[in-house]
Design a protein around this motif. Structure first.
Motif, mmCIF file in Angstrom:
data_model
loop_
_atom_site.group_PDB
_atom_site.id
_atom_site.type_symbol
_atom_site.label_atom_id
_atom_site.label_comp_id
_atom_site.label_asym_id
_atom_site.label_seq_id
_atom_site.Cartn_x
_atom_site.Cartn_y
_atom_site.Cartn_z
ATOM 1 N N ILE A 59 -4.577 10.721 5.720
ATOM 2 C CA ILE A 59 -6.002 10.385 5.637
ATOM 3 C C ILE A 59 -6.429 10.228 4.180
ATOM 4 C CG2 ILE A 59 -8.341 11.203 6.134
ATOM 5 C CD1 ILE A 59 -7.230 12.607 8.597
ATOM 6 N N ASP A 60 -5.988 11.126 3.322
ATOM 7 C CA ASP A 60 -6.362 11.082 1.907
ATOM 8 C C ASP A 60 -5.896 9.782 1.255
ATOM 9 O OD1 ASP A 60 -7.350 12.482 -0.570
ATOM 10 O OD2 ASP A 60 -5.236 12.244 -1.140
ATOM 11 N N GLN A 61 -4.667 9.395 1.504
ATOM 12 C CA GLN A 61 -4.132 8.186 0.880
ATOM 13 C C GLN A 61 -4.747 6.931 1.483
ATOM 14 O OE1 GLN A 61 0.154 8.509 1.068
ATOM 15 N NE2 GLN A 61 0.215 10.018 -0.577
ATOM 16 N N GLN A 62 -5.059 6.984 2.769
ATOM 17 C CA GLN A 62 -5.708 5.840 3.410
ATOM 18 C C GLN A 62 -7.094 5.605 2.807
ATOM 19 O OE1 GLN A 62 -5.947 4.519 7.929
ATOM 20 N NE2 GLN A 62 -7.287 6.254 7.584
ATOM 21 N N LEU A 63 -7.870 6.657 2.637
ATOM 22 C CA LEU A 63 -9.223 6.524 2.096
ATOM 23 C C LEU A 63 -9.211 6.173 0.614
ATOM 24 C CD1 LEU A 63 -10.980 9.534 3.871
ATOM 25 C CD2 LEU A 63 -11.173 7.112 4.433
ATOM 26 N N HIS A 64 -8.147 6.514 -0.073
ATOM 27 C CA HIS A 64 -8.051 6.211 -1.502
ATOM 28 C C HIS A 64 -7.873 4.716 -1.750
ATOM 29 C CE1 HIS A 64 -7.186 6.772 -5.739
ATOM 30 N NE2 HIS A 64 -6.037 6.142 -5.602
ATOM 31 N N SER A 65 -7.356 4.001 -0.756
ATOM 32 C CA SER A 65 -7.120 2.570 -0.913
ATOM 33 C C SER A 65 -8.443 1.823 -1.057
ATOM 34 C CB SER A 65 -6.351 2.028 0.298
ATOM 35 O OG SER A 65 -6.322 0.620 0.289
ATOM 36 N N GLU A 66 -8.547 0.974 -2.068
ATOM 37 C CA GLU A 66 -9.773 0.205 -2.280
ATOM 38 C C GLU A 66 -10.002 -0.810 -1.169
ATOM 39 O OE1 GLU A 66 -9.646 -1.575 -6.104
ATOM 40 O OE2 GLU A 66 -9.738 0.321 -7.209
ATOM 41 N N GLU A 67 -8.932 -1.245 -0.517
ATOM 42 C CA GLU A 67 -9.064 -2.254 0.528
ATOM 43 C C GLU A 67 -9.525 -1.660 1.853
ATOM 44 O OE1 GLU A 67 -5.469 -4.407 0.954
ATOM 45 O OE2 GLU A 67 -5.656 -5.452 -0.956
ATOM 46 N N PHE A 68 -9.322 -0.358 2.043
ATOM 47 C CA PHE A 68 -9.650 0.249 3.328
ATOM 48 C C PHE A 68 -11.158 0.195 3.564
ATOM 49 C CE2 PHE A 68 -10.419 3.974 6.142
ATOM 50 C CZ PHE A 68 -9.661 3.538 7.211
ATOM 51 N N GLY A 69 -11.565 -0.563 4.561
ATOM 52 C CA GLY A 69 -12.981 -0.705 4.889
ATOM 53 C C GLY A 69 -13.728 -1.715 4.050
ATOM 54 N N SER A 70 -13.022 -2.426 3.153
ATOM 55 C CA SER A 70 -13.720 -3.331 2.236
ATOM 56 C C SER A 70 -14.289 -4.560 2.937
ATOM 57 C CB SER A 70 -12.770 -3.775 1.118
ATOM 58 O OG SER A 70 -11.664 -4.495 1.650
#
Length: 377
Positions: free
Chosen positions: A50-61
């Motif tokens: 979860i931490d690494q997924q949310l850290h991605s700038e593309e996630f949810g962009s």
């Protein structure tokens, strides 16, 4: 590269307080033990996922953030939260910890196991009023759904949870996206099935539930529940049709070309009369349905129309062998729904993908090394 150990991991998105919440919450959502002594969320590094997924700038962009938003709207109205997933997590954790401090005089992670379970149940039922805590645009249950979905994604080898397929075998990877939100008819069906003692669960869908960049590099938008999937292309680019999921990547390849609205009626042969030289515009039939004309579906079993150049085990009764290779011209492979000898009752996409993959593997592993018929007539 070896996976990081949870005990030594330093979060790259969450603050220390947020990280303690995530550790505690995911541990209660998927605890270790139970039948079969299944691994839990902590043992399978769910918090790291979860931490690494949310850290991605593309996630949810790619989530549409222009509004207007209506947090009371039904799920069929699509995404109605003015926050990206990162903001949902940070805002919700802050509010739940604030509520926990007021109610229990301690942060969520410091509660007893029973208290944590009670709080999470309360969150799921909107028992914690985020509006009363200063955030009217987000509901506690929306955060719970996000957290539970992400937790289950990070635990593909764990126990089967409520709402999952009770008959599925273990899989090494989670589905790339959570299930679509339930529409009213799904909710009614689920409740009725449960009353009868059944275990309803969502099937994997060919429509994506969130903005997603697929393995081919194509950006796909989240489904907005418009209801026009059947018989129509998806103008929202949410359906996993070839035009959306694959074609854009293929068009960028130098050795790929295509024609639209074309039916090949003739293949130009080389001098050996055994291999194809080309398919040019003169050997294609272009046809269009005129504006205002009616398309008659009554003659078909379904609207997933297939056939035309069918596969089989005999060149007298089929155009292609099992590898979708022409019996007559061995360097012509015809991939697609054309290969089916009769119409489907339901969606043929999975089977089209399967036979196309088999053909591609045969081309790569057999034909390119030794060009010729892959099946002897």
């Amino acid at each position: 590269m070896a996976a990081p150990e949870l005990a030594d991991y330093k979060p790259i998105f969450f603050s220390d307080d947020e990280w303690q919440f995530i550790l505690a919450a995911t541990d209660r959502l998927i605890p270790a033990g139970g039948k079969g002594k299944a691994l839990g969320a902590l043992e399978t590094n769910v918090p790291i996922f979860i931490d690494q997924q949310l850290h991605s700038e593309e996630f949810g962009s790619e989530i549409y953030m222009q509004g207007p938003f209506n947090t009371e709207a039904p799920a069929t109205m699509g995404y109605q939260i003015p926050f990206r997933p990162q903001q949902i997590y940070q805002t919700s954790i802050r509010l739940i910890n604030q509520w926990s401090q007021t109610t229990h005089q301690k942060a969520f992670h410091a509660l007893t196991l029973e208290e944590k379970d009670a709080v999470l149940t309360w969150v799921n039922k909107n028992g914690i009023d985020f509006a009363a805590l200063g955030e009217p645009n987000l509901k506690a249950s929306q955060f719970f759904s996000q957290l539970l979905s992400d937790t289950k994604h990070g635990n593909p080898r764990g126990q089967i949870l409520e709402g999952d397929d009770p008959f599925e075998g273990p899989r090494s990877e989670p589905y790339p996206l959570p299930a679509l939100d339930d529409t009213l008819d799904n909710v009614m069906f689920k409740e009725a099935a449960k009353k009868l003692g059944y275990h309803p669960f969502p099937n994997p869908s060919a429509c994506v539930s969130r903005a997603w960049k697929n393995p081919y590099g194509n950006q796909i938008a989240p489904c907005n529940y418009c209801g026009y999937c059947s018989k129509y292309p998806c103008l929202n680019y949410s359906k996993a049709s070839p035009q959306t999921a694959v074609m854009d990547s293929l068009k960028r390849m130098p050795n790929f070309s295509y024609e639209v609205n074309a039916e090949v009626i003739k293949v130009v042969l080389n001098d050996d009369k055994k291999t194809a030289k080309e398919v040019n515009p003169d050997s294609m039939s272009m046809s269009f349905l005129l504006m205002g004309a009616d398309f008659d579906l009554t003659k078909y079993v379904s609207t997933h129309n297939v056939g035309g150049a069918v596969m089989g085990d005999n060149p007298k009764t089929s155009a292609l062998n099992k590898y979708l290779q022409s019996w007559d011209v061995h360097n012509v492979f015809v991939l697609g729904g054309n290969a089916f000898p009769q119409n489907f009752q339901a969606n043929p996409t999975d089977t089209i993908g399967a036979i196309t993959l088999m053909a591609a593997q045969a081309i790569k592993d057999q034909y390119l090394k030794n060009p010729g018929p892959l099946v002897q007539a």
